[in-house]
Design a protein around this motif. Structure first.
Motif, PDB file in Angstrom:
ATOM      1  N   VAL A  97     -12.507   5.149  -8.601  1.00  0.00           N
ATOM      2  CA  VAL A  97     -13.774   4.849  -8.158  1.00  0.00           C
ATOM      3  C   VAL A  97     -13.849   4.508  -6.613  1.00  0.00           C
ATOM      4  CG1 VAL A  97     -15.579   2.844  -8.301  1.00  0.00           C
ATOM      5  CG2 VAL A  97     -14.254   3.635 -10.455  1.00  0.00           C
ATOM      6  N   ALA A  98     -12.509   3.738  -6.267  1.00  0.00           N
ATOM      7  CA  ALA A  98     -12.602   3.545  -4.571  1.00  0.00           C
ATOM      8  C   ALA A  98     -10.896   3.109  -4.501  1.00  0.00           C
ATOM      9  CB  ALA A  98     -13.234   2.385  -4.352  1.00  0.00           C
ATOM     10  N   ILE A  99     -10.430   3.355  -3.311  1.00  0.00           N
ATOM     11  CA  ILE A  99      -9.297   2.722  -3.000  1.00  0.00           C
ATOM     12  C   ILE A  99      -9.203   2.063  -1.630  1.00  0.00           C
ATOM     13  CG2 ILE A  99      -6.906   3.548  -2.023  1.00  0.00           C
ATOM     14  CD1 ILE A  99      -7.288   6.163  -3.549  1.00  0.00           C
ATOM     15  N   ALA A 100      -8.843   0.990  -1.667  1.00  0.00           N
ATOM     16  CA  ALA A 100      -8.804  -0.077  -0.374  1.00  0.00           C
ATOM     17  C   ALA A 100      -7.346  -0.095   0.065  1.00  0.00           C
ATOM     18  CB  ALA A 100      -9.347  -1.329  -0.653  1.00  0.00           C
ATOM     19  N   GLU A 101      -7.490   0.000   1.551  1.00  0.00           N
ATOM     20  CA  GLU A 101      -5.950  -0.227   2.374  1.00  0.00           C
ATOM     21  C   GLU A 101      -6.068  -1.811   2.681  1.00  0.00           C
ATOM     22  OE1 GLU A 101      -3.290   1.472   5.892  1.00  0.00           O
ATOM     23  OE2 GLU A 101      -5.031   2.680   5.207  1.00  0.00           O
ATOM     24  N   GLY A 102      -5.058  -2.466   2.178  1.00  0.00           N
ATOM     25  CA  GLY A 102      -5.193  -3.905   2.626  1.00  0.00           C
ATOM     26  C   GLY A 102      -4.378  -4.086   4.057  1.00  0.00           C
ATOM     27  N   GLY A 103      -4.268  -5.386   4.557  1.00  0.00           N
ATOM     28  CA  GLY A 103      -3.999  -5.819   5.727  1.00  0.00           C
ATOM     29  C   GLY A 103      -2.597  -5.372   5.980  1.00  0.00           C
ATOM     30  N   SER A 104      -1.596  -5.367   5.164  1.00  0.00           N
ATOM     31  CA  SER A 104      -0.457  -4.735   5.131  1.00  0.00           C
ATOM     32  C   SER A 104      -0.291  -3.161   5.302  1.00  0.00           C
ATOM     33  CB  SER A 104       0.560  -5.302   3.933  1.00  0.00           C
ATOM     34  OG  SER A 104       0.507  -6.751   4.045  1.00  0.00           O
ATOM     35  N   GLY A 105      -1.379  -2.525   5.116  1.00  0.00           N
ATOM     36  CA  GLY A 105      -1.355  -1.012   5.362  1.00  0.00           C
ATOM     37  C   GLY A 105      -0.560  -0.353   4.343  1.00  0.00           C
ATOM     38  N   PHE A 106      -0.569   1.003   4.151  1.00  0.00           N
ATOM     39  CA  PHE A 106      -0.308   1.811   3.063  1.00  0.00           C
ATOM     40  C   PHE A 106       1.491   2.054   3.293  1.00  0.00           C
ATOM     41  CE2 PHE A 106       0.476   5.765   0.834  1.00  0.00           C
ATOM     42  CZ  PHE A 106      -0.046   5.671  -0.382  1.00  0.00           C
ATOM     43  N   ALA A 107       1.943   1.753   2.362  1.00  0.00           N
ATOM     44  CA  ALA A 107       3.364   1.729   2.252  1.00  0.00           C
ATOM     45  C   ALA A 107       3.990   2.961   1.395  1.00  0.00           C
ATOM     46  CB  ALA A 107       4.278   0.433   1.719  1.00  0.00           C
ATOM     47  N   THR A 108       4.869   3.674   2.119  1.00  0.00           N
ATOM     48  CA  THR A 108       5.523   4.693   1.362  1.00  0.00           C
ATOM     49  C   THR A 108       7.048   4.455   1.248  1.00  0.00           C
ATOM     50  OG1 THR A 108       6.115   6.034   3.244  1.00  0.00           O
ATOM     51  CG2 THR A 108       3.976   6.351   2.318  1.00  0.00           C
ATOM     52  N   GLY A 109       7.693   5.312   0.353  1.00  0.00           N
ATOM     53  CA  GLY A 109       9.121   5.070   0.250  1.00  0.00           C
ATOM     54  C   GLY A 109       9.467   4.386  -1.062  1.00  0.00           C
ATOM     55  N   ALA A 110      10.900   3.956  -0.966  1.00  0.00           N
ATOM     56  CA  ALA A 110      11.587   3.411  -2.342  1.00  0.00           C
ATOM     57  C   ALA A 110      11.002   1.822  -2.210  1.00  0.00           C
ATOM     58  CB  ALA A 110      12.854   3.524  -2.155  1.00  0.00           C
ATOM     59  N   GLY A 111      10.985   1.342  -3.609  1.00  0.00           N
ATOM     60  CA  GLY A 111      10.485  -0.039  -3.916  1.00  0.00           C
ATOM     61  C   GLY A 111      11.606  -0.933  -4.030  1.00  0.00           C
TER      62      GLY A 111
END
Length: 115
Positions: A97-111
């Motif tokens: 339905v929607a995707i919001a990017e939070g204030g911390s930004g979109f993160a990529t890589g290992a958790g």
């Protein structure tokens, strides 16, 4: 946007499977899906000893259907299936339905679970 979740059961798997999955995802699978045409994002999720899941967000129904049509016939030989010792227990197509990017930004890589 349209999504797809592919889930494997981790019940009755060896204790080391979770780390093997983390290693495979961060060392191999992450690079395979980074930049893939038709894919907005992929997230790998896991609850140790419960389940492991790939969650995909595609830009179109065609991209999702093409991916699924290519994946399902070889599901027994998929790296996740081989590491876990079984094929997926669920395929769940869904609408995003929607995707919001939070204030911390979109993160990529290992958790945080990756050593």
């Amino acid at each position: 946007m349209l999504g797809l979740s592919v889930r494997w059961s981790l019940k009755d798997t060896d204790p080391g499977v979770a780390q093997q999955l983390r290693d495979y995802v961060t060392q191999t699978s992450l690079a395979r899906f980074t930049g893939m045409a038709g894919l907005h994002q992929k997230t790998w999720r896991m609850v140790e000893s419960e389940w492991f899941e790939g969650t995909y967000i595609f830009d179109s129904r065609e991209a999702r259907d093409q991916f699924l049509a290519g994946f399902m016939p070889g599901e027994a030989n998929a790296p996740g299936s081989l590491l876990i010792g079984s094929t997926p227990i669920a395929y769940e197509p869904f609408e995003v339905v929607a995707i919001a990017e939070g204030g911390s930004g979109f993160a990529t890589g290992a958790g945080p679970g990756h050593a």
